[in-house]
Design a protein around this motif. Sequence first.
Motif, PDB file in Angstrom:
ATOM      1  N   ASP A 244      72.679  34.849  24.269  1.00 50.99           N
ATOM      2  CA  ASP A 244      71.424  34.802  23.523  1.00 50.99           C
ATOM      3  C   ASP A 244      71.709  35.134  22.073  1.00 50.99           C
ATOM      4  N   ALA A 245      71.187  34.320  21.148  1.00 50.15           N
ATOM      5  CA  ALA A 245      71.312  34.573  19.721  1.00 50.15           C
ATOM      6  C   ALA A 245      69.910  34.593  19.125  1.00 50.15           C
ATOM      7  N   ILE A 246      69.500  35.732  18.595  1.00 53.55           N
ATOM      8  CA  ILE A 246      68.116  35.903  18.150  1.00 53.55           C
ATOM      9  C   ILE A 246      68.067  36.719  16.854  1.00 53.55           C
ATOM     10  N   MET A 247      66.842  36.900  16.355  1.00 57.52           N
ATOM     11  CA  MET A 247      66.536  37.795  15.243  1.00 57.52           C
ATOM     12  C   MET A 247      67.365  37.497  13.991  1.00 57.52           C
ATOM     13  N   GLY A 248      67.322  36.227  13.560  1.00 59.05           N
ATOM     14  CA  GLY A 248      67.963  35.869  12.302  1.00 59.05           C
ATOM     15  C   GLY A 248      69.469  35.753  12.355  1.00 59.05           C
ATOM     16  N   SER A 249      70.050  35.595  13.530  1.00 59.51           N
ATOM     17  CA  SER A 249      71.491  35.370  13.622  1.00 59.51           C
ATOM     18  C   SER A 249      71.828  33.972  13.111  1.00 59.51           C
ATOM     19  N   THR A 250      73.000  33.813  12.512  1.00 62.45           N
ATOM     20  CA  THR A 250      73.385  32.508  11.993  1.00 62.45           C
ATOM     21  C   THR A 250      74.889  32.438  11.804  1.00 62.45           C
ATOM     22  N   GLY A 251      75.400  31.231  11.516  1.00 67.53           N
ATOM     23  CA  GLY A 251      76.832  31.051  11.344  1.00 67.53           C
ATOM     24  C   GLY A 251      77.578  31.266  12.647  1.00 67.53           C
ATOM     25  N   ILE A 252      77.171  30.540  13.712  1.00 66.34           N
ATOM     26  CA  ILE A 252      77.689  30.774  15.057  1.00 66.34           C
ATOM     27  C   ILE A 252      78.332  29.495  15.593  1.00 66.34           C
ATOM     28  N   THR A 253      79.497  29.631  16.208  1.00 64.12           N
ATOM     29  CA  THR A 253      80.109  28.548  16.971  1.00 64.12           C
ATOM     30  C   THR A 253      80.399  29.027  18.383  1.00 64.12           C
ATOM     31  N   ILE A 254      79.982  28.227  19.372  1.00 64.74           N
ATOM     32  CA  ILE A 254      80.273  28.486  20.783  1.00 64.74           C
ATOM     33  C   ILE A 254      81.063  27.284  21.276  1.00 64.74           C
ATOM     34  N   SER A 255      82.330  27.479  21.596  1.00 55.56           N
ATOM     35  CA  SER A 255      83.211  26.345  21.852  1.00 55.56           C
ATOM     36  C   SER A 255      84.104  26.579  23.062  1.00 55.56           C
ATOM     37  N   ASN A 256      84.530  25.479  23.672  1.00 55.79           N
ATOM     38  CA  ASN A 256      85.548  25.481  24.724  1.00 55.79           C
ATOM     39  C   ASN A 256      85.244  26.443  25.866  1.00 55.79           C
ATOM     40  N   SER A 257      83.982  26.716  26.121  1.00 55.19           N
ATOM     41  CA  SER A 257      83.626  27.696  27.149  1.00 55.19           C
ATOM     42  C   SER A 257      83.067  27.013  28.388  1.00 55.19           C
ATOM     43  N   HIS A 258      83.050  27.752  29.478  1.00 53.07           N
ATOM     44  CA  HIS A 258      82.617  27.239  30.775  1.00 53.07           C
ATOM     45  C   HIS A 258      81.444  28.087  31.254  1.00 53.07           C
ATOM     46  N   PHE A 259      80.321  27.431  31.498  1.00 54.15           N
ATOM     47  CA  PHE A 259      79.110  28.099  31.954  1.00 54.15           C
ATOM     48  C   PHE A 259      78.808  27.648  33.381  1.00 54.15           C
ATOM     49  N   ALA A 260      78.492  28.584  34.260  1.00 56.33           N
ATOM     50  CA  ALA A 260      78.245  28.219  35.659  1.00 56.33           C
ATOM     51  C   ALA A 260      77.341  29.253  36.316  1.00 56.33           C
ATOM     52  N   HIS A 261      76.690  28.836  37.421  1.00 64.48           N
ATOM     53  CA  HIS A 261      75.920  29.715  38.310  1.00 64.48           C
ATOM     54  C   HIS A 261      74.944  30.606  37.543  1.00 64.48           C
ATOM     55  N   HIS A 262      73.960  29.946  36.930  1.00 69.54           N
ATOM     56  CA  HIS A 262      72.998  30.720  36.146  1.00 69.54           C
ATOM     57  C   HIS A 262      71.731  29.903  35.921  1.00 69.54           C
ATOM     58  N   ASP A 263      70.630  30.601  35.680  1.00 67.94           N
ATOM     59  CA  ASP A 263      69.354  29.942  35.412  1.00 67.94           C
ATOM     60  C   ASP A 263      69.215  29.684  33.918  1.00 67.94           C
ATOM     61  N   GLU A 264      68.866  30.686  33.143  1.00 67.45           N
ATOM     62  CA  GLU A 264      68.584  30.526  31.715  1.00 67.45           C
ATOM     63  C   GLU A 264      69.876  30.764  30.927  1.00 67.45           C
ATOM     64  N   VAL A 265      70.585  29.680  30.633  1.00 69.45           N
ATOM     65  CA  VAL A 265      71.960  29.771  30.155  1.00 69.45           C
ATOM     66  C   VAL A 265      72.054  30.333  28.739  1.00 69.45           C
ATOM     67  N   MET A 266      71.325  29.741  27.794  1.00 72.96           N
ATOM     68  CA  MET A 266      71.531  30.082  26.389  1.00 72.96           C
ATOM     69  C   MET A 266      70.216  29.993  25.623  1.00 72.96           C
ATOM     70  N   LEU A 267      69.853  31.065  24.950  1.00 65.70           N
ATOM     71  CA  LEU A 267      68.644  31.110  24.131  1.00 65.70           C
ATOM     72  C   LEU A 267      69.037  31.255  22.674  1.00 65.70           C
ATOM     73  N   LEU A 268      68.501  30.369  21.828  1.00 63.86           N
ATOM     74  CA  LEU A 268      68.764  30.414  20.389  1.00 63.86           C
ATOM     75  C   LEU A 268      67.435  30.521  19.664  1.00 63.86           C
ATOM     76  N   GLY A 269      67.075  31.716  19.267  1.00 61.40           N
ATOM     77  CA  GLY A 269      65.798  31.950  18.591  1.00 61.40           C
ATOM     78  C   GLY A 269      64.944  32.949  19.334  1.00 61.40           C
ATOM     79  N   HIS A 270      64.396  33.897  18.617  1.00 61.21           N
ATOM     80  CA  HIS A 270      63.693  35.024  19.229  1.00 61.21           C
ATOM     81  C   HIS A 270      62.294  34.681  19.728  1.00 61.21           C
ATOM     82  N   ASP A 271      61.491  34.095  18.841  1.00 60.89           N
ATOM     83  CA  ASP A 271      60.081  33.862  19.136  1.00 60.89           C
ATOM     84  C   ASP A 271      59.592  32.743  18.232  1.00 60.89           C
ATOM     85  N   ASP A 272      58.634  31.954  18.718  1.00 59.56           N
ATOM     86  CA  ASP A 272      58.116  30.852  17.908  1.00 59.56           C
ATOM     87  C   ASP A 272      57.564  31.327  16.566  1.00 59.56           C
ATOM     88  N   LYS A 273      57.104  32.557  16.496  1.00 64.49           N
ATOM     89  CA  LYS A 273      56.501  33.078  15.272  1.00 64.49           C
ATOM     90  C   LYS A 273      57.496  33.828  14.394  1.00 64.49           C
TER      91      LYS A 273
END
Length: 475
Positions: A244-273
């Motif tokens: 999860d990347a939230i609350m004004g985070s920036t300058g991020i790279t997520i690479s060459n990774s393996h995601f498995a066995h999960h519901d909500e994998v990746m959240l980018l952004g805290h809240d619509d407001k």
Amino acid sequence: MLLLPMSCILLMCLFLTSSFPFPIKASFNLSLPHQHSHPQSVVNELQRKVNISLSRRELLSKDQACLTGNPIDDCWRCDPNWAANRQRLADCGIGFGRDALGGKGGQIYTVTDSSDSNPSNPIPGTLRHAVIQDEPLWIIFSADMTINLRHELIFNSFKTIDGRGANVQITGHGCITLQYVSNIIIHNIHVHHCKPSGNTNIRSSPTHVGFRGISDGDGISIFGARKIWIDHCSLSYCTDGLIDAIMGSTGITISNSHFAHHDEVMLLGHDDKYMPDKGMQVTIAFNHFGEGLVQRMPRCRHGYIHVVNNDFTQWEMYAIGGSASPTINSQGNRYTAPSNPDSKEVTKRVETNENDWSDWNWKTDGDIMVNGAFFVPSGAGASAQYAEATSLQPKSAGQIDQLTMYSGAFGDPRDNGDLYPGFNGGGTVTGSSKGKNVPGSSSGGDDGNIFGMIFGGGSSHAPPPSPSSFIIHFN
């Protein structure tokens, strides 16, 4: 210092804006002090590096069997003495997180103790003791180890976790927290079965211990942080998000990774407001989204998200979702839809009417759609003008197998049952078996002697660093 009148500044801005024939809303929305002012140039640079790596592989493949065409891996893996120059990895970044230095230039710290007995006063030689130090550190591991955390592992800035040459698993309570820090590299580790924890004192630096409330149970939580690079990690079975990347985070790279066995994998952004997330810029490249995933690969709010040359092999609900008008640039990915006829769409606009999302910039360019998958573009992404604005194309999605062949921590099996056979560390399984305890009796597959091929000799222990390196080593 020359001061220009406001009228001149406004005219300059108008000229710069008019020179771009297509709208990318995030380009000039400088809501964060460290975001890139022209994200499309970062996209083009990434594409250039991929094309160069693939061309080099085609020309030199007979003599350079180590070349994969993946610009990150080809940057360091072809050096047989890479262990003597581990910090070379910091020069191999791509995308929005390419400037993450990690612990480059700092001392090498060898983790020799897998315990986590006292989060408020960590023992020297433990991972927790390493990541809270004030100075830059390049952190390696003396041997294979499973680190069962008691509470959140809170990082200080300028740290690299380099798990190459060892099987390093981080699990337990809280897992990894990157809060208000910068310049972090996390490479070649497993993060799994993370659970909420807190209401305790945790040390975040040599001079500060603070009270922490209950964490969400994310695998990696990025909170108000910048210049973050996560590479070659395997993530699964966490209570909340895997990343999860939230609350004004920036300058991020997520690479060459393996995601498995999960519901909500990746959240980018805290809240619509939460408007500061308009400055979020994230690159998601060369990842494998595998077994047992449901949704959020990623789920975006605001910001500019570049999803390039990933392999999406499973989802139950959708792959990419969003709200609050994020810019999503999907290029050269392979999307394989599930058999469920109601889940063929790659995209999902979350709780938003079409009248509201029709002008969001969601673009698909060179993606391969398998088994009836389809991507619904919108805004400038629905027009030929947007596509033509990218002069350098991503490499064909037909080369996804090649680009993602080593995704995840080195040595992991690829979608062949439970990655952690016999693990009894708790946690929950999300998706179709959400809420049930994780079974510990299933057996994982074997993808061959990857450690032997990558690191030589078949040894899974960390290769020795350079004799000239200054090493912090605790017994």
